[in-house]
Design a protein around this motif. Structure first.
Motif, PDB file in Angstrom:
ATOM      1  N   ALA A  81     -22.719  57.403 -59.085  1.00  0.00           N
ATOM      2  CA  ALA A  81     -24.066  57.669 -59.609  1.00  0.00           C
ATOM      3  C   ALA A  81     -24.458  56.610 -60.637  1.00  0.00           C
ATOM      4  CB  ALA A  81     -24.114  59.064 -60.224  1.00  0.00           C
ATOM      5  N   PHE A 113     -26.445  61.456 -58.487  1.00  0.00           N
ATOM      6  CA  PHE A 113     -26.301  62.226 -59.721  1.00  0.00           C
ATOM      7  C   PHE A 113     -25.963  63.685 -59.423  1.00  0.00           C
ATOM      8  CE2 PHE A 113     -28.154  65.128 -62.835  1.00  0.00           C
ATOM      9  CZ  PHE A 113     -27.352  64.815 -63.931  1.00  0.00           C
ATOM     10  N   VAL A 146     -30.070  58.276 -66.429  1.00  0.00           N
ATOM     11  CA  VAL A 146     -30.860  58.283 -65.191  1.00  0.00           C
ATOM     12  C   VAL A 146     -32.340  58.518 -65.526  1.00  0.00           C
ATOM     13  CG1 VAL A 146     -31.299  59.597 -63.058  1.00  0.00           C
ATOM     14  CG2 VAL A 146     -28.964  58.921 -63.661  1.00  0.00           C
TER      15      VAL A 146
END
Length: 199
Positions: A81, A113, A146
């Motif tokens: 991720a 993720f 993220v």
């Protein structure tokens, strides 16, 4: 008559001696049986303790192997991720601002993720508590990273002028992620060592 009396007394004495010897032998036999029973019980208890110890050692070995596998799967998923997120960020930096937002890449980063987040659940179940907390903290740090890259991507597509601030936020989130990653690794190593030491 005296001879008969002496014979009778002699026979009675012999019978009494035999009876006493039999009683003594029976008592001695009973004592030996009791001692043998105690010895068997002691051996059974020792065997049960040994078997219980061996089961505990085997359980600890099994527990360590499960934890190690869970930790490695989690770290692998987190790494995938993080790499997908970093690649996306570096690709954004390589193109001029105003380029359209690539929803496919954002979905791919989110998929990675979510896989990492799912693998964290196994780590949290395997424990111990400090590992569960460290895994949760690491997932939160990656979620922040993220999110910051996503915000950067949106600002990049809109050709906003605050890309420098967004880039700094991504860098700060990346550093926080690295610190949480190191913390998880240290805690995981300690937990695996403790499991080994207790086996």
């Amino acid at each position: 008559m005296e001879a008969v009396l002496v014979s009778v007394v002699s026979v009675l004495g012999t019978i009494a001696g035999v009876a006493l010897t039999s009683v003594a032998a029976a008592r001695s036999e009973r004592r030996r049986d009791v001692a043998a029973e105690r010895e068997r019980n002691a051996q059974d208890e020792a065997l049960q303790r040994t078997q219980a110890y061996e089961r505990a050692v085997e359980h600890q070995r099994w527990r360590r192997e499960r934890r190690q596998a869970a930790y490695l799967a989690f770290l692998t998923a987190m790494g995938a991720a993080d790499r997908a997120n970093q690649e996306h960020f570096h690709e954004l930096q390589a193109v001029p601002s105003g380029a359209p937002l690539d929803e496919g890449v954002l979905r791919e980063v989110r998929r990675h993720f979510k896989e990492a987040e799912s693998s964290a659940h196994t780590v949290m179940l395997e424990g111990p508590a400090n590992i569960a907390e460290a895994a949760h903290a690491l997932v939160l740090r990656l979620a922040g990273l993220v999110g910051d890259v996503r915000e950067y991507a949106v600002a990049h597509a809109a050709a906003n002028h605050d890309l420098g601030d967004r880039e700094a936020a991504v860098h700060a989130a990346g550093m926080a992620y690295i610190a949480a990653h190191k913390e998880f690794l240290g805690a995981a190593r300690s937990a695996l060592d403790e499991t080994t030491a207790s086996s």
